[in-house]
Design an enzyme around this catalytic site. Structure first.
Site, mmCIF file in Angstrom:
data_model
loop_
_atom_site.group_PDB
_atom_site.id
_atom_site.type_symbol
_atom_site.label_atom_id
_atom_site.label_comp_id
_atom_site.label_asym_id
_atom_site.label_seq_id
_atom_site.Cartn_x
_atom_site.Cartn_y
_atom_site.Cartn_z
ATOM 1 N N ASP A 173 62.769 -31.169 77.593
ATOM 2 C CA ASP A 173 62.102 -30.867 76.335
ATOM 3 C C ASP A 173 63.097 -30.103 75.471
ATOM 4 O O ASP A 173 64.017 -29.463 75.975
ATOM 5 C CB ASP A 173 60.862 -30.001 76.559
ATOM 6 C CG ASP A 173 59.880 -30.629 77.529
ATOM 7 O OD1 ASP A 173 59.691 -31.857 77.442
ATOM 8 O OD2 ASP A 173 59.314 -29.904 78.356
ATOM 9 N N ASP A 187 61.216 -36.460 76.946
ATOM 10 C CA ASP A 187 59.962 -35.997 77.527
ATOM 11 C C ASP A 187 59.155 -35.350 76.395
ATOM 12 O O ASP A 187 58.804 -36.016 75.438
ATOM 13 C CB ASP A 187 60.238 -35.047 78.685
ATOM 14 C CG ASP A 187 58.997 -34.769 79.517
ATOM 15 O OD1 ASP A 187 57.987 -35.481 79.358
ATOM 16 O OD2 ASP A 187 59.020 -33.832 80.331
ATOM 17 N N ARG A 204 49.186 -35.203 72.553
ATOM 18 C CA ARG A 204 49.485 -33.857 73.045
ATOM 19 C C ARG A 204 49.875 -32.912 71.909
ATOM 20 O O ARG A 204 50.976 -32.396 71.874
ATOM 21 C CB ARG A 204 50.592 -33.884 74.094
ATOM 22 C CG ARG A 204 50.318 -34.771 75.282
ATOM 23 C CD ARG A 204 51.455 -34.710 76.290
ATOM 24 N NE ARG A 204 51.261 -35.639 77.398
ATOM 25 C CZ ARG A 204 52.106 -35.808 78.396
ATOM 26 N NH1 ARG A 204 53.236 -35.115 78.425
ATOM 27 N NH2 ARG A 204 51.852 -36.672 79.365
#
Length: 442
Positions: free
Chosen positions: A220, A259, A316
């Site tokens: 990330d 990711d 998300r």
């Protein structure tokens, strides 16, 4: 006066008040920053969960010898190592590349390849027509991929110590291809930086993931892992020049090299995320990364999200497990043609409060998909506006997805809010103020 005219007038009044508020408050903020310097700014009292149980000051008390200006990865790491846990200010000047040599020159994936690994060989070896679909890859070429990935991880992952302010200089401070790890530390401030394209050179193929298999990647742009008192403010997170939508497909699945953009996981606590832009990405933000992590996450993951722009993110934004998350005055934008799954993911034992937010979506958008139920948890979702109209997100979801009924009431009331703006003013306020380059750091 016709109803539509009253509605337009109400919007004009709200936006006029918002403009007036900007005119009044911005000079006061600027004056404060002039006196103290943005580099030594601390989280204001009452500004979200990071203001609870003490304060978040980062490196505000740094001695002169612990103020650093860095322009490459080696300098960044050297500054962290020299200062240790002492209060420190790290100024990012220019562009820092995570995938770079000792001189800071960017390098490609080939520099990490070990033991004869190439993507072409990997694709040939684990093509489902050759390898099958019942087992994950194993053997010498998978070992070579793992060794190559380990070498890249040593370059990409950069650990941030306690008592740190990491701040961008000017309007274009950028970190490309590095994963900032705020891991098992405390009292960290991250401001005014564009985080771009933290890509995995060596995704792993898993034919058993889902019905058709999937490519799984690491990294990330920013991870808050097991840390407390963290303030992330006025940054921009994206995939830069390597958006997910442009990635090739292998074995019928997207070759996923990213990711998340920004995750808060593994017992992290007391985090405020304010005035950031998160855009053009698939898996955007996890707050809690596993249903099985209750031992570390239960009672933690207290996070505030306010005045952030989430633009063209697929899902998300965030997905929540366990945490008491306060999400207010954010602007969620989905443009025509962009991929969209859901905004808020309601996960295991989550206690999400989503209030006073604005959603701007294209014609024909299914508002029932704004919420996504993953587990049996309740939430509070009041006074949210979709395309300028007040919308009961829970009622709309339950009517549109009758097999996934959500229940109202998160069981707590947020108190740590500096100011709550009317949702009709949020698009203007966030558009003017959110993201990197909006703070004057010289």
């Amino acid at each position: 006066m016709p109803a539509r005219a009253r509605h337009v007038r109400a919007i004009a009044v709200v936006l006029g008040c918002a403009s007036l508020a900007l005119a009044v408050t911005v000079p006061a903020q600027a004056a404060s920053h002039h006196r103290k310097g943005i580099e030594r700014a601390v989280l204001p009292s009452g500004d979200g969960w990071a203001a609870a149980e003490g304060s978040t000051t980062g490196g505000a008390e740094a001695a002169p010898e612990h103020v650093y200006t860095v322009s490459d990865r080696a300098e960044l790491i050297a500054a962290f190592e020299e200062a240790g846990d002492a209060p420190k200010i790290i100024r990012i000047d220019g562009t820092v590349h995570g995938n770079s040599d000792a001189a800071g020159t960017p390098i490609g994936c080939e520099a990490y390849q070990q033991d004869g690994y190439t993507l072409e060989k990997y694709l040939a070896a684990y093509d489902p027509a050759v390898w099958g679909t019942d087992e994950v890859p194993s053997g010498p070429l998978e070992d070579a991929r793992a060794a190559s990935a380990k070498l890249q991880a040593a370059a990409v992952n950069v650990n941030v110590p306690s008592n740190t302010t990491l701040v961008g200089v000017g309007e274009d401070a950028t970190i490309i291809g590095a994963s900032l790890q705020v891991k098992n530390v405390s009292n960290v401030i991250v401001r005014n930086i564009s985080f771009e394209d933290t890509y995995d050179c060596f995704p792993q193929w898993d034919p058993t993931d889902g019905d058709n298999g999937a490519w799984n990647s690491e990294y990330d742009n920013l991870v808050v892992y097991g840390s407390s008192h963290v303030w992330v403010d006025h940054n921009t997170f994206s995939d830069g020049d390597r958006p997910d939508a442009d990635q090739p497909h292998y074995f019928g699945q997207v070759y996923q090299q990213h990711d998340g953009l920004f995750d808060i996981v593994r017992g992290a606590d007391l985090v405020t995320v304010s005035w950031n832009v998160l855009k053009d990405h698939d898996k955007t933000m996890l707050i809690g990364n596993s249903d099985g992590a209750g031992a570390s996450d239960r009672g933690k993951l207290r996070v505030t999200l306010h005045h952030n722009l989430f633009k063209d993110v697929k899902e998300r934004a965030p997905r929540v497990r366990f945490g008491q998350v306060d999400s207010y005055n954010n602007h969620f934008v989905a443009t025509k043609g962009s991929a969209y799954g859901y905004t808020y993911g309601i996960g295991a034992e989550s206690r999400l409060v989503a209030e006073h937010n604005a959603f701007t979506v294209p014609k024909g958008f299914d508002k029932a998909t704004i919420l996504k139920k993953w587990s049996e948890s309740s939430l509070t979702a009041e006074n949210n506006y979709v395309n300028g109209r007040k919308t009961d997100l829970i009622a709309v979801h339950n009517a549109g997805v009758p097999t996934e009924q959500l229940t109202e009431g998160a069981g707590w009331t947020p108190e740590l809010r500096k100011k709550v703006n009317h949702p009709l003013a949020v698009p203007l306020l966030v558009g003017l103020g959110a993201g990197a380059g909006k703070l004057s750091v010289r």
